[in-house]
Scaffold this motif. Structure first.
Motif, PDB file in Angstrom:
ATOM      1  N   ASN A   1       0.809  -1.620   0.127  1.00 40.23           N
ATOM      2  CA  ASN A   1       0.222  -0.062  -0.232  1.00 40.23           C
ATOM      3  C   ASN A   1       0.788   1.497   0.047  1.00 40.23           C
ATOM      4  OD1 ASN A   1       1.239  -0.043   2.738  1.00 40.23           O
ATOM      5  ND2 ASN A   1      -1.183  -0.708   3.420  1.00 40.23           N
ATOM      6  N   THR A   2       2.176   1.679   0.035  1.00 46.61           N
ATOM      7  CA  THR A   2       2.804   2.120   0.040  1.00 46.61           C
ATOM      8  C   THR A   2       3.579   2.449  -1.344  1.00 46.61           C
ATOM      9  OG1 THR A   2       4.482   1.022   1.295  1.00 46.61           O
ATOM     10  CG2 THR A   2       3.738   2.736   2.650  1.00 46.61           C
ATOM     11  N   ASP A   3       3.817   1.494  -2.043  1.00 40.04           N
ATOM     12  CA  ASP A   3       4.432   1.628  -3.292  1.00 40.04           C
ATOM     13  C   ASP A   3       3.916   2.191  -3.994  1.00 40.04           C
ATOM     14  OD1 ASP A   3       5.555  -1.101  -2.823  1.00 40.04           O
ATOM     15  OD2 ASP A   3       4.678  -1.937  -4.092  1.00 40.04           O
ATOM     16  N   SER A   4       2.503   3.285  -4.502  1.00 37.29           N
ATOM     17  CA  SER A   4       1.952   4.001  -4.694  1.00 37.29           C
ATOM     18  C   SER A   4       0.458   4.279  -4.483  1.00 37.29           C
ATOM     19  CB  SER A   4       2.221   3.909  -6.713  1.00 37.29           C
ATOM     20  OG  SER A   4       0.610   3.024  -7.304  1.00 37.29           O
ATOM     21  N   ASP A   5       0.184   5.308  -5.087  1.00 34.66           N
ATOM     22  CA  ASP A   5      -1.903   5.897  -4.542  1.00 34.66           C
ATOM     23  C   ASP A   5      -2.455   4.898  -5.693  1.00 34.66           C
ATOM     24  OD1 ASP A   5      -0.913   7.666  -3.364  1.00 34.66           O
ATOM     25  OD2 ASP A   5      -1.351   9.546  -4.586  1.00 34.66           O
ATOM     26  N   ALA A   6      -2.400   4.274  -6.519  1.00 39.13           N
ATOM     27  CA  ALA A   6      -2.735   3.491  -7.288  1.00 39.13           C
ATOM     28  C   ALA A   6      -3.235   2.159  -6.331  1.00 39.13           C
ATOM     29  CB  ALA A   6      -2.281   3.125  -8.687  1.00 39.13           C
ATOM     30  N   TRP A   7      -1.447   1.686  -5.880  1.00 40.82           N
ATOM     31  CA  TRP A   7      -1.538  -0.050  -4.775  1.00 40.82           C
ATOM     32  C   TRP A   7      -2.473   0.942  -3.629  1.00 40.82           C
ATOM     33  CZ3 TRP A   7      -1.666  -3.422  -8.116  1.00 40.82           C
ATOM     34  CH2 TRP A   7      -1.709  -2.997  -9.019  1.00 40.82           C
ATOM     35  N   ALA A   8      -1.951   1.896  -2.941  1.00 42.37           N
ATOM     36  CA  ALA A   8      -2.741   2.100  -1.760  1.00 42.37           C
ATOM     37  C   ALA A   8      -5.001   2.276  -1.768  1.00 42.37           C
ATOM     38  CB  ALA A   8      -2.378   3.499  -1.342  1.00 42.37           C
ATOM     39  N   ARG A   9      -5.020   2.531  -3.159  1.00 45.95           N
ATOM     40  CA  ARG A   9      -6.224   2.690  -2.963  1.00 45.95           C
ATOM     41  C   ARG A   9      -7.532   1.064  -3.315  1.00 45.95           C
ATOM     42  NH1 ARG A   9      -4.979   6.795  -6.823  1.00 45.95           N
ATOM     43  NH2 ARG A   9      -5.436   5.124  -9.020  1.00 45.95           N
ATOM     44  N   LYS A  10      -5.992   0.182  -3.970  1.00 41.78           N
ATOM     45  CA  LYS A  10      -6.992  -1.031  -4.429  1.00 41.78           C
ATOM     46  C   LYS A  10      -6.611  -2.091  -3.126  1.00 41.78           C
ATOM     47  CE  LYS A  10      -5.226  -1.449  -9.160  1.00 41.78           C
ATOM     48  NZ  LYS A  10      -4.942  -0.072  -9.065  1.00 41.78           N
ATOM     49  N   LEU A  11      -5.860  -1.434  -2.067  1.00 41.29           N
ATOM     50  CA  LEU A  11      -6.106  -2.151  -0.966  1.00 41.29           C
ATOM     51  C   LEU A  11      -6.774  -1.304   0.527  1.00 41.29           C
ATOM     52  CD1 LEU A  11      -2.006  -3.201  -0.901  1.00 41.29           C
ATOM     53  CD2 LEU A  11      -3.818  -4.726  -1.123  1.00 41.29           C
ATOM     54  N   THR A  12      -7.337   0.024   0.186  1.00 41.02           N
ATOM     55  CA  THR A  12      -7.908   0.272   0.430  1.00 41.02           C
ATOM     56  C   THR A  12      -9.374   0.045   0.853  1.00 41.02           C
ATOM     57  OG1 THR A  12      -6.967   1.948   0.764  1.00 41.02           O
ATOM     58  CG2 THR A  12      -8.664   2.329   1.606  1.00 41.02           C
ATOM     59  N   LEU A  13     -10.649  -0.435   2.307  1.00 38.35           N
ATOM     60  CA  LEU A  13     -11.728  -0.544   1.922  1.00 38.35           C
ATOM     61  C   LEU A  13     -12.417   0.660   2.646  1.00 38.35           C
ATOM     62  CD1 LEU A  13     -11.741  -4.565   1.529  1.00 38.35           C
ATOM     63  CD2 LEU A  13     -12.933  -3.037  -0.102  1.00 38.35           C
ATOM     64  N   ALA A  14     -13.899   1.176   2.474  1.00 39.13           N
ATOM     65  CA  ALA A  14     -14.240   1.366   3.698  1.00 39.13           C
ATOM     66  C   ALA A  14     -15.179   0.476   4.738  1.00 39.13           C
ATOM     67  CB  ALA A  14     -15.562   2.562   2.794  1.00 39.13           C
ATOM     68  N   TRP A  15     -15.149   0.991   5.799  1.00 40.69           N
ATOM     69  CA  TRP A  15     -16.047   0.557   7.156  1.00 40.69           C
ATOM     70  C   TRP A  15     -17.641   0.387   6.413  1.00 40.69           C
ATOM     71  CZ3 TRP A  15     -13.542  -3.110  10.401  1.00 40.69           C
ATOM     72  CH2 TRP A  15     -12.840  -2.739  10.912  1.00 40.69           C
ATOM     73  N   PRO A  16     -18.189  -0.693   6.831  1.00 39.58           N
ATOM     74  CA  PRO A  16     -20.037  -0.263   6.026  1.00 39.58           C
ATOM     75  C   PRO A  16     -20.025   1.437   7.177  1.00 39.58           C
ATOM     76  CG  PRO A  16     -18.841  -2.394   6.057  1.00 39.58           C
ATOM     77  CD  PRO A  16     -17.908  -1.281   7.032  1.00 39.58           C
ATOM     78  N   GLU A  17     -20.373   1.113   8.310  1.00 42.10           N
ATOM     79  CA  GLU A  17     -20.447   2.542   9.141  1.00 42.10           C
ATOM     80  C   GLU A  17     -19.847   2.942   9.474  1.00 42.10           C
ATOM     81  OE1 GLU A  17     -23.768   2.676   9.144  1.00 42.10           O
ATOM     82  OE2 GLU A  17     -24.700   1.830   7.598  1.00 42.10           O
ATOM     83  N   GLY A  18     -18.635   3.265   9.275  1.00 35.43           N
ATOM     84  CA  GLY A  18     -17.312   4.007  10.076  1.00 35.43           C
ATOM     85  C   GLY A  18     -17.280   5.391  10.020  1.00 35.43           C
ATOM     86  N   GLY A  19     -18.325   5.991   8.885  1.00 41.27           N
ATOM     87  CA  GLY A  19     -18.759   7.381   9.018  1.00 41.27           C
ATOM     88  C   GLY A  19     -17.361   8.169   8.012  1.00 41.27           C
ATOM     89  N   GLY A  20     -17.290   7.281   7.020  1.00 41.96           N
ATOM     90  CA  GLY A  20     -16.072   7.420   6.137  1.00 41.96           C
ATOM     91  C   GLY A  20     -14.770   7.349   5.893  1.00 41.96           C
ATOM     92  N   ARG A  21     -14.546   6.396   7.143  1.00 38.67           N
ATOM     93  CA  ARG A  21     -13.303   5.754   8.004  1.00 38.67           C
ATOM     94  C   ARG A  21     -13.146   4.654   7.109  1.00 38.67           C
ATOM     95  NH1 ARG A  21     -12.984   4.305  13.746  1.00 38.67           N
ATOM     96  NH2 ARG A  21     -10.799   4.261  13.086  1.00 38.67           N
TER      97      ARG A  21
END
Length: 177
Positions: A9-29
């Motif tokens: 997730n530190t390789d690039s913004d594109a890879w970071a986006r692919k490894l990032t998910l939202a908590w369903p009720e996390g208020g955008g977290r």
């Protein structure tokens, strides 16, 4: 050599986006896995994985982090996450060794989901959270979690350069490299 493509997730913004998910009720977290990639060779050929990496010298607070990891895997499974064929916990220091073989049993995953229920289900009671848990997703996560313990010396046990070259040559000829 069983990984044919991996990224952090530190390789690039594109890879970071692919490894990032939202908590369903996390208020955008959001949360992010540390690594992702593809596997090769039977029985995992073409499977995708995501991983959490803890390069600790001792157990530290890994037990707490592992519980959160299980909750994250549950969310990923619910979302049918692209890299959710396998969920890997990679560490250099074992933890919770008295319960090691049970760490990813279904009841542990359910407990993790209940513990992190506010980010998954919103402001609900433990009882309500237990009712909302998807048993199929829990079972699927349980079957997909890997616990991998490495050591500094083990990192030096790599195939010889000549062997890697032979393997690479064969994979190139097969169109798999």
């Amino acid at each position: 050599m069983r990984i044919c493509g991996a990224f952090a997730n530190t390789d690039s913004d594109a890879w970071a986006r692919k490894l990032t998910l939202a908590w369903p009720e996390g208020g955008g977290r959001t949360f992010s896995f540390d690594l992702g990639g593809s596997m090769r060779g039977a029985p995992y050929h073409g499977d995708q994985f995501c991983a959490e990496v803890k390069h600790y010298q001792g157990p530290a607070d890994q037990g707490t982090h592992f519980v959160e990891f299980l909750a994250k895997c549950y969310v990923a499974q619910q979302e049918k996450y692209l890299f959710g064929d396998h969920y890997m916990w990679i560490t250099w220091a074992p933890f919770n060794v008295n319960n090691w073989s049970q760490l990813h049993e279904p009841q542990r995953i359910e407990s993790a989901v209940v513990q992190h229920r506010q980010r998954i289900f919103g402001d609900v009671s433990e009882e309500e959270a237990r009712k909302r848990i998807d048993a199929n997703a829990v079972q699927s996560v349980s079957e997909r979690v890997w616990r991998i313990v490495l050591s500094e010396k083990q990192e030096g046990l790599l195939p010889l350069t000549e062997w890697r070259a032979i393997l690479a040559h064969e994979l190139i000829l097969k169109g798999e490299w």
